[in-house]
Scaffold this motif. Structure first.
Motif, PDB file in Angstrom:
ATOM      1  N   ASN A 172       0.165  -6.668   9.523  1.00 28.89           N
ATOM      2  CA  ASN A 172      -0.839  -5.625   9.218  1.00 28.89           C
ATOM      3  C   ASN A 172      -1.813  -5.945  10.417  1.00 28.89           C
ATOM      4  O   ASN A 172      -2.430  -6.818  10.599  1.00 28.89           O
ATOM      5  CB  ASN A 172      -1.131  -5.949   7.858  1.00 28.89           C
ATOM      6  N   GLU A 235      -1.472   0.714   3.043  1.00 28.27           N
ATOM      7  CA  GLU A 235      -1.170   1.959   3.933  1.00 28.27           C
ATOM      8  C   GLU A 235      -1.245   1.419   5.265  1.00 28.27           C
ATOM      9  O   GLU A 235      -0.371   2.117   6.234  1.00 28.27           O
ATOM     10  CB  GLU A 235      -2.519   2.832   3.675  1.00 28.27           C
ATOM     11  N   ALA A 236      -2.007   0.608   5.602  1.00 29.26           N
ATOM     12  CA  ALA A 236      -2.044  -0.070   7.045  1.00 29.26           C
ATOM     13  C   ALA A 236      -0.512  -0.607   7.501  1.00 29.26           C
ATOM     14  O   ALA A 236      -0.052  -0.464   8.350  1.00 29.26           O
ATOM     15  CB  ALA A 236      -2.951  -1.212   7.501  1.00 29.26           C
ATOM     16  N   ALA A 239       1.786   2.271   7.853  1.00 30.96           N
ATOM     17  CA  ALA A 239       1.742   2.776   9.326  1.00 30.96           C
ATOM     18  C   ALA A 239       2.199   2.103  10.176  1.00 30.96           C
ATOM     19  O   ALA A 239       2.731   2.504  11.241  1.00 30.96           O
ATOM     20  CB  ALA A 239       0.212   3.021   9.610  1.00 30.96           C
ATOM     21  N   SER A 240       1.934   0.552  10.109  1.00 28.24           N
ATOM     22  CA  SER A 240       2.630  -0.308  10.999  1.00 28.24           C
ATOM     23  C   SER A 240       4.269  -0.145  11.355  1.00 28.24           C
ATOM     24  O   SER A 240       4.760  -0.607  12.171  1.00 28.24           O
ATOM     25  CB  SER A 240       2.291  -1.701  10.869  1.00 28.24           C
ATOM     26  N   GLY A 242       5.828   2.351  10.648  1.00 26.69           N
ATOM     27  CA  GLY A 242       6.384   3.758  11.027  1.00 26.69           C
ATOM     28  C   GLY A 242       6.899   4.399   9.722  1.00 26.69           C
ATOM     29  O   GLY A 242       7.581   5.484   9.976  1.00 26.69           O
ATOM     30  N   PRO A 244       6.134   7.048   6.295  1.00 23.80           N
ATOM     31  CA  PRO A 244       5.286   7.909   5.608  1.00 23.80           C
ATOM     32  C   PRO A 244       4.212   7.257   4.768  1.00 23.80           C
ATOM     33  O   PRO A 244       4.431   6.336   4.180  1.00 23.80           O
ATOM     34  CB  PRO A 244       5.798   9.081   4.991  1.00 23.80           C
ATOM     35  N   SER A 245       2.938   7.851   4.808  1.00 26.02           N
ATOM     36  CA  SER A 245       1.800   7.221   4.004  1.00 26.02           C
ATOM     37  C   SER A 245       2.310   7.493   2.468  1.00 26.02           C
ATOM     38  O   SER A 245       2.884   8.318   2.273  1.00 26.02           O
ATOM     39  CB  SER A 245       0.636   8.051   4.258  1.00 26.02           C
TER      40      SER A 245
END
Length: 301
Positions: A172, A235-236, A239-240, A242, A244-245
């Motif tokens: 993260n 959420e981070a 994203a890390s 790859g 979807p949110s």
């Protein structure tokens, strides 16, 4: 459930869970904060074999393996030795298997925050875990959770998910990697990755995640703000990795809540922030005394 084809493991939570002597069954000494607590079931698409090796229970099928140990700390000199013994036993068993890539670990122990300084129980557990791991994870740590339970105080439960293929570790960017924590967090830093992408890339195993920014706890004594910070960390992580949110109905999560009195508010906020997401709320102590809530679970593509 145990009679169904492909059942790899079944977990019951709290004192009201049924008892069973099948190696695939495991009682988790964490009480549910909403009754009744559902069972958690792991399935694979194929036949499953299972057995015991001393105190160790295991099952395997289709390239996946579950293994668990439930130890009584009183059989050892202290928690450090019990944790080391658990990790040594699991490591010695896993290394002999085709499914030798450990992707995810769970650790539940009593009175996790008792003691001060270097003799706090969580810090002693981290030392024992490090001793027991030896060089098993020299290429990187698996995802993991460590939570304090309120059951039998001397009960240590450790279980894992392993595979015949390696996963991909995920960190993260909002947090210092756990194994790089400064000395004030103990003589042995916590040994886990923030998450693990499973081999096929279709799921993310999320470690216990709380309101930690950098390496510092945030929002002391404010459960609402801690939950929001925890969700920001989740959420981070997505994203890390790859991914979807957000989370959906196929992304089961566990929320460990320190103070039972906070549970209604935490559950209300989770229902609002993560509508439709299955969240199992459990009464458990987070590894730092000031942290009031922690979330782990799964995110599927």
């Amino acid at each position: 459930m145990l009679a169904e084809p492909g059942t790899l493991a079944v977990f019951g939570f709290g004192s009201g869970a049924p008892q069973h002597d099948d190696p695939r069954w495991l009682n988790i000494p964490l009480e549910g904060l909403e009754a009744p607590s559902p069972l958690e079931v792991w399935h694979v698409q194929g036949p499953v074999e299972h057995g015991r090796e001393g105190a160790l229970s295991w099952s395997a099928g289709e390239g996946w393996m579950f293994a668990s140990l439930t130890l009584d700390e009183r059989d050892f000199d202290d928690l450090r030795q019990a944790a080391a013994a658990a990790y040594e036993a699991l490591g010695e068993f896993v290394v002999q298997r085709d499914e030798h890539h450990v992707l995810r670990l769970w650790n539940y122990l009593g009175a996790i925050n008792d003691g001060d300084g270097d003799v706090e129980r969580y810090k002693l557990f981290c030392e024992g875990r490090g001793d027991g791991m030896r060089s098993q994870f020299k290429h990187g740590f698996p995802a993991a959770t460590a939570i304090g339970h309120h059951g039998e105080p001397h009960c240590l439960v450790v279980y894992l998910l392993a595979c015949d293929k390696p996963g991909k570790r995920v960190e993260n960017p909002r947090q210092v990697s756990a194994w790089q924590y400064p000395r004030r967090y103990g003589r042995t830093a916590p040994s886990f990755a923030r998450a693990m992408a499973l081999p096929e890339g279709d799921a993310l195993a999320i470690s216990g995640t709380a309101a930690v920014v950098g390496h510092s706890s945030a929002h002391a004594d404010d459960p609402d703000a801690q939950l929001e910070e925890t969700l920001a960390n989740l959420e981070a992580l997505l994203a890390s990795a790859g991914m979807p949110s957000g989370f959906d109905t196929r992304s089961p999560l566990k929320a460990y809540v320190r103070r039972a009195s906070d549970a209604p508010r935490i559950i209300e906020l989770l229902n609002h922030r993560l509508p439709g997401v299955p969240v199992l709320a459990l009464h458990g102590d987070v590894c730092r005394r000031e942290l009031l809530v922690e979330i782990d679970g799964w995110r599927y593509v």
